[in-house]
Scaffold this active site. Structure first.
Site, short mmCIF file in Angstrom:
data_model
loop_
_atom_site.label_atom_id
_atom_site.label_comp_id
_atom_site.label_asym_id
_atom_site.label_seq_id
_atom_site.Cartn_x
_atom_site.Cartn_y
_atom_site.Cartn_z
N SER A 78 -9.23 16.86 -49.30
CA SER A 78 -9.09 16.76 -47.85
C SER A 78 -10.17 17.52 -47.08
CB SER A 78 -7.70 17.25 -47.41
OG SER A 78 -7.55 18.63 -47.65
N LYS A 132 -6.94 24.08 -44.13
CA LYS A 132 -7.36 23.13 -43.09
C LYS A 132 -8.10 23.88 -41.97
CE LYS A 132 -5.32 19.32 -44.69
NZ LYS A 132 -5.06 19.85 -46.04
#
Length: 202
Positions: free
Chosen positions: A119, A156
Site C-alpha cells: 500500500s 499510512k
C-alpha cells in the site's frame, strides 16, 4: 543460571556471534549447517535445552526468533505480530533485535516493524521491508505514521480534519482508511523515520 554442556555452549556462542556480525539471530538451518547437525530439528532440540536453562528465549512463529537472556540486549527491536489490546513494544512481541545504530535515523528509531503489503510502494516502502519507527504521538498532517485502529496496526500517511482521520495509501489501488474518532479507537504508535531493505532479513 545452569551450567551449559560443551555442545550447548557452542550453540550459544554461534547465536551470539551471528547477532554480532549480521545483526540478527541465525535460523535453525544455519545453526545445523555451521555446527554439523544432521537436520534443523537437531538444532531445535539444543535451542529448547538452552531455553530450559534460561539463557535464551524462543519466540514462536519466527524463523530467527531467538533472544539471548544472558547478556544485556542491544540494538533495535523488531516487532512481530501484535495481539489485540496489547502494547506494541510488549516483550512477547519482539522477535529479535538488529544491531543497527538507532541514531542513524532522524529522529532516532525506537523499533522496527515488518511491512506487510504494497500500500505504500509509491514512496519506496515495499512488502517485507523493515520500517524504522520513532515512538511518538507528536505527529503532523502529511507524515508517514504507524497507527492503531481498533487494535489493527497500519502504516499510512496522516491527514486529520476535526473528528475525522484519513489514512492515505501511497498506491492508487488502495482506498484511504477513514476513521471517525467519535466512534472508533485510534492512536498513533510512532513516526516512520526510515526503511531497511535486505532480503536476508525478511
Amino acid at each position: 543460571m545452569k551450567v551449559l554442556t560443551a555442545r550447548q555452549q557452542q550453540v550459544y556462542d554461534l547465536i551470539r556471534d551471528h547477532i554480532a556480525h549480521s545483526g540478527m539471530p541465525p535460523t535453525r538451518a544455519e545453526i545445523a549447517q555451521q555446527l554439523g547437525f544432521r537436520s534443523p530439528n537437531a538444532a531445535e532440540e539444543h535451542l529448547k535445552a538452552l531455553a530450559r536453562k534460561g539463557v535464551i528465549e524462543i519466540v514462536s512463529g519466527a524463523s530467527r526468533g531467538i533472544r539471548l537472556l544472558m547478556e544485556e540486549e542491544t540494538g533495535i527491536p523488531l516487532v512481530g505480530r501484535v495481539a489485540a489490546g496489547e502494547p506494541l513494544l510488549a516483550q512477547e512481541h519482539i522477535e529479535c533485535r538488529y544491531q543497527v545504530d538507532p541514531a542513524m535515523f532522524k529522529p532516532s528509531a525506537d523499533f522496527l516493524l515488518r511491512v506487510s503489503g504494497m500500500s505504500m510502494k509509491n514512496i519506496g516502502i515495499m512488502d517485507g521491508d523493515l520500517l524504522a519507527v520513532h515512538k511518538t504521538e507528536d505527529v503532523r498532517n502529511g507524515q508517514i505514521v504507524v497507527a492503531r485502529i481498533d487494535d489493527e496496526v497500519t502504516v499510512k500517511r496522516l491527514k486529520k480534519q476535526g473528528n475525522t482521520v484519513h489514512l492515505l495509501a501511497e498506491n492508487e489501488e488502495f482506498a484511504p482508511i477513514v476513521v471517525d474518532l467519535r466512534q472508533q479507537s485510534f492512536s498513533i504508535e510512532g513516526l516512520a523515520v526510515g526503511v531497511i531493505r535486505n532480503s536476508d532479513w525478511s
